[in-house]
Design a protein around this motif. Structure first.
Motif, short mmCIF file in Angstrom:
data_model
loop_
_atom_site.label_atom_id
_atom_site.label_comp_id
_atom_site.label_asym_id
_atom_site.label_seq_id
_atom_site.Cartn_x
_atom_site.Cartn_y
_atom_site.Cartn_z
N PHE A 78 7.64 -7.20 58.65
CA PHE A 78 7.47 -8.32 59.58
C PHE A 78 8.13 -7.96 60.91
CE2 PHE A 78 7.29 -12.56 61.17
CZ PHE A 78 8.49 -12.79 61.82
N VAL A 79 7.44 -8.22 62.01
CA VAL A 79 7.98 -7.95 63.34
C VAL A 79 8.25 -9.24 64.09
CG1 VAL A 79 7.54 -6.87 65.58
CG2 VAL A 79 6.78 -5.74 63.48
N ALA A 80 7.23 -10.09 64.17
CA ALA A 80 7.37 -11.33 64.95
C ALA A 80 6.30 -12.32 64.52
CB ALA A 80 7.25 -11.06 66.44
N ALA A 81 6.56 -13.60 64.76
CA ALA A 81 5.58 -14.63 64.46
C ALA A 81 5.73 -15.77 65.46
CB ALA A 81 5.75 -15.15 63.04
N ILE A 82 4.64 -16.51 65.61
CA ILE A 82 4.63 -17.67 66.50
C ILE A 82 3.91 -18.81 65.80
CG2 ILE A 82 2.53 -16.89 67.68
CD1 ILE A 82 3.79 -18.02 70.30
N THR A 83 4.45 -20.00 65.91
CA THR A 83 3.83 -21.15 65.26
C THR A 83 2.53 -21.55 65.96
OG1 THR A 83 5.14 -22.64 66.64
CG2 THR A 83 6.05 -22.03 64.47
N TRP A 84 1.76 -22.40 65.32
CA TRP A 84 0.45 -22.76 65.87
C TRP A 84 0.61 -23.42 67.24
CZ3 TRP A 84 -0.89 -27.69 67.27
CH2 TRP A 84 -0.07 -28.70 66.78
N SER A 85 1.68 -24.16 67.45
CA SER A 85 1.89 -24.84 68.73
C SER A 85 2.45 -23.91 69.79
CB SER A 85 2.86 -26.00 68.55
OG SER A 85 4.15 -25.50 68.21
N GLY A 102 7.54 -22.32 68.38
CA GLY A 102 8.51 -21.58 67.61
C GLY A 102 8.15 -20.10 67.56
N THR A 103 9.14 -19.26 67.84
CA THR A 103 8.94 -17.82 67.74
C THR A 103 10.04 -17.22 66.89
OG1 THR A 103 10.14 -17.46 69.82
CG2 THR A 103 7.74 -17.62 69.96
N TYR A 104 9.70 -16.19 66.15
CA TYR A 104 10.63 -15.59 65.20
C TYR A 104 10.47 -14.07 65.26
CZ TYR A 104 10.28 -20.39 63.70
OH TYR A 104 10.28 -21.76 63.68
N TYR A 105 11.62 -13.38 65.13
CA TYR A 105 11.64 -11.93 65.26
C TYR A 105 12.52 -11.30 64.21
CZ TYR A 105 9.94 -13.10 69.94
OH TYR A 105 9.22 -13.60 70.99
N THR A 106 12.16 -10.09 63.82
CA THR A 106 13.07 -9.32 63.01
C THR A 106 14.21 -8.83 63.91
OG1 THR A 106 13.19 -7.56 61.35
CG2 THR A 106 11.93 -7.09 63.34
N ASP A 107 15.37 -8.63 63.33
CA ASP A 107 16.56 -8.34 64.14
C ASP A 107 16.39 -7.10 65.02
OD1 ASP A 107 19.08 -9.40 61.69
OD2 ASP A 107 17.89 -10.52 63.17
N SER A 108 15.69 -6.10 64.52
CA SER A 108 15.61 -4.82 65.25
C SER A 108 14.82 -4.92 66.55
CB SER A 108 15.02 -3.73 64.35
OG SER A 108 13.70 -4.07 63.98
N VAL A 109 14.05 -5.99 66.74
CA VAL A 109 13.25 -6.09 67.96
C VAL A 109 13.70 -7.23 68.86
CG1 VAL A 109 11.28 -5.15 66.70
CG2 VAL A 109 11.41 -7.62 67.10
N LYS A 110 14.66 -8.01 68.42
CA LYS A 110 15.13 -9.15 69.23
C LYS A 110 15.65 -8.66 70.57
CE LYS A 110 16.35 -12.35 65.53
NZ LYS A 110 17.45 -13.00 64.79
#
Length: 122
Positions: A49-56, A59-67
């Motif tokens: 997993f690298v990153a994700a974004i919610t439908w709206s 919300g964004t989420y990242y793995t620690d190594s790419v933050k």
């Protein structure tokens, strides 16, 4: 036919930048979360997993190594998702996949693209 098509991969020197795009078609993904995953050389059984974004897009989420280096975003029509990658490192070398699911935290995303190669030279 549902399609996720990635583009923007390539060869870049360490410290450089790339912007990946993922175009969605065949159904509406407006209420789907979108994610980016990667598979590094020699790790064919591991899709990280690298990153994700919610439908709206709220919300964004990242793995620690790419933050702090990568930024995920999506356009207002919610048909394209982007991954801006800055300060690239050789360890970022991988095939990058776009995926879609109703939940950003899903263990098994429902839809996947074919992948795009990113190679970072030292």
């Amino acid at each position: 036919q549902v399609q996720l098509v990635e583009s923007g991969g390539g060869l870049v020197q360490a410290g450089g930048s790339l912007r990946l795009s993922c175009a969605a078609s065949g159904r509406t993904f407006s209420n789907y979360a979108m994610g980016w995953f990667r598979q590094a050389p020699g790790k064919e059984r591991e899709r990280e997993f690298v990153a994700a974004i919610t439908w709206s897009g709220g919300g964004t989420y990242y793995t620690d190594s790419v933050k702090g280096r990568f930024t995920i975003s999506r356009d207002s029509a919610k048909t394209t998702v982007y991954l801006q990658m800055n300060s690239l490192k050789p360890e970022d070398t991988a095939v990058y996949y776009c995926a879609a699911d109703r939940y950003w935290y899903s263990k098994e995303y429902e839809y996947w693209g074919q992948g795009t190669q990113v190679t970072v030279s030292s």
